[in-house]
Design a protein around this motif. Structure first.
Motif, PDB file in Angstrom:
ATOM      1  N   THR A   9       0.878  -1.215  -0.025  1.00 44.08           N
ATOM      2  CA  THR A   9       0.049  -0.100  -0.041  1.00 44.08           C
ATOM      3  C   THR A   9       0.876   1.263   0.065  1.00 44.08           C
ATOM      4  OG1 THR A   9      -0.123  -0.129   2.522  1.00 44.08           O
ATOM      5  CG2 THR A   9      -1.955  -1.227   1.327  1.00 44.08           C
ATOM      6  N   ARG A 477      -4.326   7.765   3.478  1.00 45.82           N
ATOM      7  CA  ARG A 477      -3.998   7.184   4.679  1.00 45.82           C
ATOM      8  C   ARG A 477      -5.265   6.614   5.547  1.00 45.82           C
ATOM      9  NH1 ARG A 477       1.167   5.951   7.028  1.00 45.82           N
ATOM     10  NH2 ARG A 477       2.138   7.593   5.696  1.00 45.82           N
ATOM     11  N   THR A 478      -5.890   7.756   5.952  1.00 42.75           N
ATOM     12  CA  THR A 478      -6.848   7.566   6.823  1.00 42.75           C
ATOM     13  C   THR A 478      -8.017   6.793   6.344  1.00 42.75           C
ATOM     14  OG1 THR A 478      -6.657   9.984   7.733  1.00 42.75           O
ATOM     15  CG2 THR A 478      -8.826   9.015   7.936  1.00 42.75           C
ATOM     16  N   ASP A 480      -7.445   4.270   4.215  1.00 43.16           N
ATOM     17  CA  ASP A 480      -6.857   3.032   3.744  1.00 43.16           C
ATOM     18  C   ASP A 480      -6.939   2.756   2.414  1.00 43.16           C
ATOM     19  OD1 ASP A 480      -5.227   1.129   4.597  1.00 43.16           O
ATOM     20  OD2 ASP A 480      -6.649  -0.170   5.717  1.00 43.16           O
ATOM     21  N   ASP A 483      -5.313  -0.207   0.309  1.00 42.99           N
ATOM     22  CA  ASP A 483      -5.531  -1.676   0.837  1.00 42.99           C
ATOM     23  C   ASP A 483      -6.509  -2.166  -0.264  1.00 42.99           C
ATOM     24  OD1 ASP A 483      -6.459  -3.982   2.057  1.00 42.99           O
ATOM     25  OD2 ASP A 483      -6.760  -3.040   3.911  1.00 42.99           O
TER      26      ASP A 483
END
Length: 551
Positions: A9, A477-478, A480, A483
């Motif tokens: 990721t 990032r927050t 995700d 993923d």
């Protein structure tokens, strides 16, 4: 549950060291310059850095001609400087990938110098691709292969007794002789090199020309399709690209990396005709990542982008690997210019003052911001090239006498090459060399427009490209978004948009059409989370990407 491997990721930032930051004042970036700006990269929000070659080299091809794989070139500092940079990066949670060049060495490498001094058929020559010539007294090269940089791929040597001798293969510059990967001694040497850097603590390797190395038996003649690009985009079987035997090399390397803790990773620079073929480089026992060059080369067209994204997700998932998205690097025209060209853009040729269809600057930057916002919403890993977070365009007007790419010289100026994407970065609008070097020196000339792109001008400036990148990476990032297990659902919202939903709430719309797009099609009040350009109410302008949720 086992933790997810970081490289699946990660957002990885490519540093081209000679153009990143110069601490010594000689006009060439260096490793202490990288260390000095790690806080800027931490603030940007990246997970890792990839360093283009900094190993000892005559610099005939900006370090991709390596003379000693286990030392730092004095231009860039020392091994102690590298160790300090690595420690400082790790202290900030930033992993470090180094460039490795296994297809060829410099002609100044000790092995090649030994080969020149040795006789034909000797073990020293057996480490490289030496062959007898054809024709009367071997005056013709062994085959018709052409160098990626232009001109023949073979150079004839003068033997120790002064007579014309054998020829050696160099798929790139004549100063870059190809190794012979049928020789076990070459395999053993690169295992040693891998372990040298792994023992120092690096997190992985970006592998240069990863689809090269192995050549077809017999070295048959081959004439590439001029429209296919120079690095392997031909549909035909190319005798020096993508040969089946190269996969055994990376299975061997994967086993070396498995000796070390910490999910060390291999990333392939493999230019291949299809995504399906590229995915073969990231099977479970080979490499971990492979740059998605088909995505990079896709035109600014909604249907084409939908198709390449869908095919990428399918093909890489089938082998258990993430897609590795990329839009710019040190070998291609920066996407802030490439996406607004109106003429053909053959890979590796570059653009310059006399090129047709020069980019429209404002349109290119708008599309680049939109393209990045779309890319960072996709599952998998993503690579950023230094300066794209500043919206840097390709530098077109480099004087002929300042150019340094070997492509320029080997084609007698017919191809401009890659200097335009390698111009040193602007850090401070009012400083000498825009903050790149304390003395104002710069190995390639910087244009006056660098002042408006400088990092200090864009820092904390609402709407700046730097602020956009920082915000996109924070939300990615927050939420995700890297993923692969976070659901991706395609949304059929029109022919001119790429629309999808990630997870249960985040919608992504990239408007590639000529007309505005209305978010009300989503069926609720849209709250914009991130946008590459201003959104008026629910209206998304052309060449704009929006991330939103429904309240």
């Amino acid at each position: 549950m086992a933790s997810r491997e970081w490289w699946r990721t990660a957002v990885i930032y490519q540093i081209y060291p000679r153009s990143f930051a110069d601490s010594s004042g000689d006009g060439i970036g260096d490793l202490p310059g990288v260390t000095a700006h790690l806080d800027d990269l931490q603030r940007l929000g990246i997970d890792a850095i990839w360093l283009s070659p900094f190993m000892r080299s005559p610099q005939r091809d900006a370090g991709y001609d390596v003379s000693d794989y286990c030392d730092v070139d004095p231009l860039f500092g020392t091994l102690a400087d590298f160790d300090e940079m690595l420690a400082q990066a790790h202290g900030r949670g930033i992993r470090v990938i180094v460039d490795l060049v296994p297809n060829h060495s410099s002609d100044q490498h000790a092995w090649f110098q030994q080969a020149l001094a040795a006789a034909p058929g000797s073990p020293e020559r057996g480490r490289y691709m030496f062959r007898d010539g054809k024709g009367d007294e071997g005056r013709l090269p062994p085959n018709n292969w052409e160098s990626v940089f232009g001109g023949p791929a073979w150079t004839r040597v003068t033997e120790a007794d002064g007579t014309p001798g054998q020829w050696y293969l160099h798929l790139f510059d004549s100063s870059q002789p190809d190794f012979d990967w049928s020789n076990p001694e070459v395999w053993a040497e690169f295992r040693r090199i891998l372990r040298f850097w792994l023992d120092r603590g690096v997190d992985g390797f970006r592998v240069d020309v990863a689809h090269g190395l192995v050549k077809e038996d017999g070295l048959p003649d081959y004439t590439p399709d001029p429209a296919s690009g120079s690095m392997g985009g031909d549909d035909a079987s190319v005798p020096y690209w993508g040969q089946p035997g190269v996969h055994e090399v990376y299975r061997d390397w994967r086993a070396v990396l498995a000796e070390y803790d910490g999910d060390r990773a291999l990333c392939a620079e493999a230019w291949l005709p299809t995504i399906e073929q590229t995915a073969l480089w990231v099977r479970h026992d080979e490499m971990h990542q492979a740059f998605n060059f088909e995505y990079l080369e896709t035109e600014w067209d909604a249907a084409q982008l939908r198709a390449v994204i869908a095919e990428s997700l399918r093909a890489y998932s089938a082998v258990g690997a993430p897609s590795t998205w990329v839009l710019s690097n040190h070998d291609v025209v920066r996407h802030a210019s490439r996406l607004a060209l109106t003429a053909e853009n053959p890979q590796g040729h570059g653009i310059g003052p006399d090129s047709p269809g020069k980019p429209i600057a404002e349109l290119g930057l708008r599309r680049a911001r939109a393209a990045t916002a779309l890319m960072l919403a996709l599952p998998g890993s993503a690579y950023l090239y230094q300066g794209e977070e500043l919206g840097l365009p390709e530098v077109i007007d480099i004087p002929d006498d300042a150019r340094q790419d070997p492509t320029w010289f080997r084609t007698a100026g017919e191809r401009y090459g890659r200097d335009g994407c390698r111009v040193p970065l602007p850090w401070d609008a009012a400083a000498p060399a825009y903050g790149f070097s304390p003395t104002g020196a710069s190995w390639l000339p910087q244009p006056a427009e660098w002042a408006e792109h400088a990092r200090d001008v864009q820092r904390d400036a609402p709407g700046s490209t730097l602020s956009l990148y920082e915000h996109l990476l924070a939300v990615r990032r927050t939420e995700d978004l890297g993923d692969e297990d976070v659901r991706l659902e395609w949304l059929e919202w029109g022919d001119d948009v790429v629309a999808l939903r990630r997870g249960e709430r985040l919608h992504v719309v990239a408007n590639l059409g000529e007309d505005p797009f209305d978010l009300s099609i989503a069926g609720g009040a849209a709250r914009v989370v991130a946008a590459s350009a201003a959104v008026e109410g629910s209206i998304v302008a052309p060449d704009t990407t929006v991330w939103f949720v429904l309240d």
